[in-house]
Each structure stands twice: as C-alpha cells, then as structure tokens.
Design a protein around this motif. Structure first.
Motif, short mmCIF file in Angstrom:
data_model
loop_
_atom_site.label_atom_id
_atom_site.label_comp_id
_atom_site.label_asym_id
_atom_site.label_seq_id
_atom_site.Cartn_x
_atom_site.Cartn_y
_atom_site.Cartn_z
N GLU A 64 -11.59 10.69 -4.20
CA GLU A 64 -12.85 11.22 -3.69
C GLU A 64 -12.67 12.59 -3.05
O GLU A 64 -13.63 13.21 -2.63
CB GLU A 64 -13.48 10.24 -2.70
N GLY A 65 -11.42 13.05 -2.95
CA GLY A 65 -11.22 14.42 -2.50
C GLY A 65 -10.64 14.57 -1.11
O GLY A 65 -10.81 15.60 -0.46
N TRP A 66 -9.96 13.56 -0.61
CA TRP A 66 -9.29 13.73 0.68
C TRP A 66 -7.90 13.12 0.60
O TRP A 66 -7.61 12.32 -0.28
CB TRP A 66 -10.08 13.07 1.82
N SER A 67 -7.04 13.54 1.52
CA SER A 67 -5.74 12.90 1.63
C SER A 67 -5.39 12.84 3.10
O SER A 67 -5.94 13.60 3.91
CB SER A 67 -4.68 13.67 0.85
N ALA A 68 -4.51 11.92 3.48
CA ALA A 68 -4.16 11.76 4.88
C ALA A 68 -2.76 11.16 4.98
O ALA A 68 -2.33 10.41 4.11
CB ALA A 68 -5.18 10.85 5.57
N ILE A 69 -2.06 11.56 6.06
CA ILE A 69 -0.68 11.11 6.26
C ILE A 69 -0.66 9.99 7.30
O ILE A 69 -1.27 10.11 8.37
CB ILE A 69 0.20 12.30 6.72
N GLY A 70 0.00 8.90 6.95
CA GLY A 70 0.08 7.76 7.86
C GLY A 70 1.42 7.06 7.76
O GLY A 70 2.22 7.36 6.85
N GLN A 71 1.65 6.15 8.70
CA GLN A 71 2.91 5.40 8.71
C GLN A 71 2.62 3.93 8.39
O GLN A 71 1.79 3.31 9.03
CB GLN A 71 3.56 5.52 10.07
N TRP A 72 3.31 3.41 7.38
CA TRP A 72 3.16 2.00 7.01
C TRP A 72 4.52 1.32 7.04
O TRP A 72 5.52 1.91 6.60
CB TRP A 72 2.57 1.87 5.60
N GLY A 73 4.52 0.09 7.54
CA GLY A 73 5.76 -0.69 7.58
C GLY A 73 5.53 -2.06 6.97
O GLY A 73 4.41 -2.58 7.02
N GLY A 74 6.57 -2.63 6.41
CA GLY A 74 6.45 -3.97 5.84
C GLY A 74 7.59 -4.28 4.90
O GLY A 74 8.65 -3.63 4.96
N VAL A 75 7.37 -5.25 4.03
CA VAL A 75 8.40 -5.72 3.13
C VAL A 75 8.38 -4.89 1.84
O VAL A 75 7.32 -4.79 1.21
CB VAL A 75 8.12 -7.19 2.73
N PRO A 76 9.52 -4.33 1.44
CA PRO A 76 9.52 -3.69 0.11
C PRO A 76 9.09 -4.73 -0.93
O PRO A 76 9.61 -5.85 -0.93
CB PRO A 76 10.97 -3.25 -0.09
N LEU A 77 8.13 -4.38 -1.77
CA LEU A 77 7.63 -5.34 -2.76
C LEU A 77 8.79 -5.86 -3.64
O LEU A 77 8.80 -7.02 -4.04
CB LEU A 77 6.53 -4.68 -3.61
N LYS A 78 9.77 -4.99 -3.89
CA LYS A 78 10.95 -5.37 -4.68
C LYS A 78 11.66 -6.57 -4.03
O LYS A 78 12.00 -7.54 -4.70
CB LYS A 78 11.90 -4.19 -4.79
N ALA A 79 11.88 -6.48 -2.71
CA ALA A 79 12.58 -7.56 -2.00
C ALA A 79 11.77 -8.85 -2.11
O ALA A 79 12.34 -9.93 -2.32
CB ALA A 79 12.77 -7.18 -0.53
N PHE A 80 10.44 -8.74 -1.98
CA PHE A 80 9.58 -9.93 -2.08
C PHE A 80 9.66 -10.52 -3.48
O PHE A 80 9.85 -11.74 -3.65
CB PHE A 80 8.14 -9.54 -1.73
N LEU A 81 9.55 -9.68 -4.50
CA LEU A 81 9.57 -10.17 -5.89
C LEU A 81 10.91 -10.84 -6.20
O LEU A 81 10.96 -11.87 -6.87
CB LEU A 81 9.30 -9.02 -6.86
N GLU A 82 12.00 -10.26 -5.69
CA GLU A 82 13.31 -10.87 -5.92
C GLU A 82 13.38 -12.23 -5.22
O GLU A 82 13.87 -13.20 -5.76
CB GLU A 82 14.42 -9.93 -5.43
N HIS A 83 12.84 -12.28 -4.00
CA HIS A 83 12.89 -13.50 -3.21
C HIS A 83 12.15 -14.66 -3.89
O HIS A 83 12.59 -15.80 -3.83
CB HIS A 83 12.28 -13.23 -1.84
N ILE A 84 11.04 -14.38 -4.53
CA ILE A 84 10.25 -15.45 -5.16
C ILE A 84 10.69 -15.68 -6.61
O ILE A 84 10.09 -16.49 -7.31
CB ILE A 84 8.73 -15.16 -5.10
N GLY A 85 11.72 -14.99 -7.04
CA GLY A 85 12.22 -15.17 -8.40
C GLY A 85 11.23 -14.70 -9.45
O GLY A 85 11.00 -15.39 -10.46
#
Ligand code: MTE
Ligand code: MO
Length: 256
Positions: free
Chosen positions: A145-166
């Motif tokens: 829509e024509g904007w951008s913004a810088i923010g901080q996000w923390g959590g589980v790398p999706l890779k680690a989650f996907l590996e964990h659930i097989g």
C-alpha cells in the motif's frame, strides 16, 4: 460482518498506452503476474500516472524482477537488519479491516494447530513455543500500500519449529490460517530461511493485539501481506495454499 477496506492499488488507473507498454515489458521479461502496479510504484518511488516517468518505472521494475529472481535461487540471503534507534514509532497497523475489528482471542485456551505433511500433529501452547530456540531481528516490513516500517520481532525460527514437528521439508509449501479468516503461505526455501520467524514478541513485549497476537509469521524477505497475524494453524502441503491477497491477484512469491 467485517467490511474489507479498499486498497490503494485499486485507485491506480493506467492510460491505454501505458497499459500496452506494461504488457510488452511483462512479455519481454517473463513478468507475467510477477509484480503488481502498486508494488512497482512503491518499490520504484514512481507513480504510473505520470506519463513521462513510465520508462523509468518499467526499467526499475525490470531490475527489481532480476533481483527477485536472484533471491529465488539463493534462498538464504539475509534481509537487512537495523538498530534499535532506527525503529519506527509508532509502528503502523494494517489489516483488511480497521483497528476496531482486531480479533478478540481468548489467550487462556489458545492452541496452535498443526496439520498436513508432518510427523507430529499435536497442537502447541504458547509456553511450548517459548521453550524452542528463539531469535530476534530488527527488520523492515514493506506493505504494497506504499509504506514501510522498521520493527523488532522475536520468536521461534520457523525452520526450528518445522524440524521439531518432523515436517516433510521436501514438500513445497507451508500454509497459515488466521483467527480473522486471513490466510497465506510460503515456499519451503523461504519457510526455512534463517530470518523467517514464528514471532511471539514485538519489541520487548509479547505481540500486542494490533500486531498479531498471540502469534504471527515474520518474513523480512517478503512483502507485508505474506506476514500473517493471529495464526491458529500451520500446515505443510504439496499444493499451493494461496493467500487472502494472493488469491485476489497479488503476486504469490512477493519477495523483496
Ligand atoms: N491475520 C492477518 N494478517 C495480516 C493481515 C490481515 O489483514 N490479517 N494484513 C497483512 C498486511 S497487508 C500487512 S502490510 C501486515 C501489517 O502488519 P502490522 O499490522 O504489524 O503493521 O500484516 C499482514 N498480515
Ligand atoms: Mo500490506
């Protein structure tokens, strides 16, 4: 009933000559469905309504597409990161509805469902997710829509989650269903990208309602609409699950 809002892109009207130039360029550069007019205008800083700028826009678009192709094949290139001082405050809210319709989830009985091509389909609590490896990045979210913004996000790398659930990581797609009927999906290389997070935190706090509590996907290598908020289910699939905006004509890959 939630009233979807009009997107800025719908207001962009091309002159017939401009439309023709765009179609020719798309044909020449195999850009079919590769880029929306809104994304192009935003990324190049040009407005297709200015006739004399069309060439500039088209060439910028071509270069942009080359960059996307390069990313496609590298898969692990990192998105730029920023300092805390560069963070955008206040951070913009965006959804297909207004702020008054943010989903009202009961966090006490929240469970993340898992389905599709995975070994372990047991649902997840937020506490369970917090016990997995965590990562934090300060990155830029770019909305078509024509904007951008810088923010901080923390959590589980999706890779680690996907590996964990097989998860079957030879399957091509990871899909996400949200509490507000929104949905989206990622190609497997992007799902496994080191900066792709199942985000639990925004800044130093648990994700607030407007930014997707209790769980969102944060993908700094994709446009904003491929960062689904209020996720209630994750699934692995051989069929492309599409997405809310993707199914209305927005480019599915939408890398940046
Ligand atoms: N569940 C859900 N996720 C969503 C959306 C939405 O409407 N519903 N909008 C998307 C769009 S278009 C953008 S730009 C970002 C905005 O994220 P923000 O509100 O944290 O800025 O969320 C994305 N994820
Ligand atoms: Mo967006």
């Amino acid at each position: 009933m939630i009233e979807p809002k009009k997107r800025a892109i719908e207001r962009i009207k091309l002159e017939p000559a401009q439309q023709l130039q765009l179609e020719n360029l798309q044909r020449r550069h195999f850009l079919r469905g590769g880029l929306t007019v809104g994304a192009m205008a935003m990324l190049t800083g040009c407005n297709l309504q200015d006739g004399d700028q069309v060439d500039k826009v088209l060439w910028a678009m071509s270069r942009w597409n080359d960059r996307v192709q390069a990313w496609l094949f590298s898969g692990q290139k990192l998105a730029p990161t920023f300092t805390q001082a560069q963070m955008t405050k206040p951070f913009p809210f965006n959804a297909f509805y207004g702020q008054e319709d943010i989903p009202d989830l009961d966090l006490s009985d929240y469970l993340l469902a898992v389905s599709g091509l995975v070994r372990d389909k047991a649902p997840w609590t937020l506490e369970g997710l917090r016990k997995l490896p965590q990562r934090t990045d300060i990155t830029r979210l770019i909305c078509v829509e024509g904007w951008s913004a810088i923010g901080q996000w923390g959590g589980v790398p999706l890779k680690a989650f996907l590996e964990h659930i097989g998860a079957d990581t030879t399957a091509k797609f990871v899909g996400f269903k949200c509490a507000d009927r929104y949905y989206s999906s990622l190609d497997m290389p992007t799902a496994l990208h080191p900066q792709t997070l199942l985000a639990l935190d925004f800044g130093d706090v648990a994700l607030p309602p407007e930014y997707g509590y209790p769980l969102r996907v944060r993908v700094p290598t994709k446009l904003g609409f491929k960062n689904p908020k209020h996720i209630v289910e994750i699934f692995v699939s051989t069929d492309n699950p599409g997405g809310y905006w993707e199914d209305q004509g927005y480019n599915w890959f939408s890398g940046i």
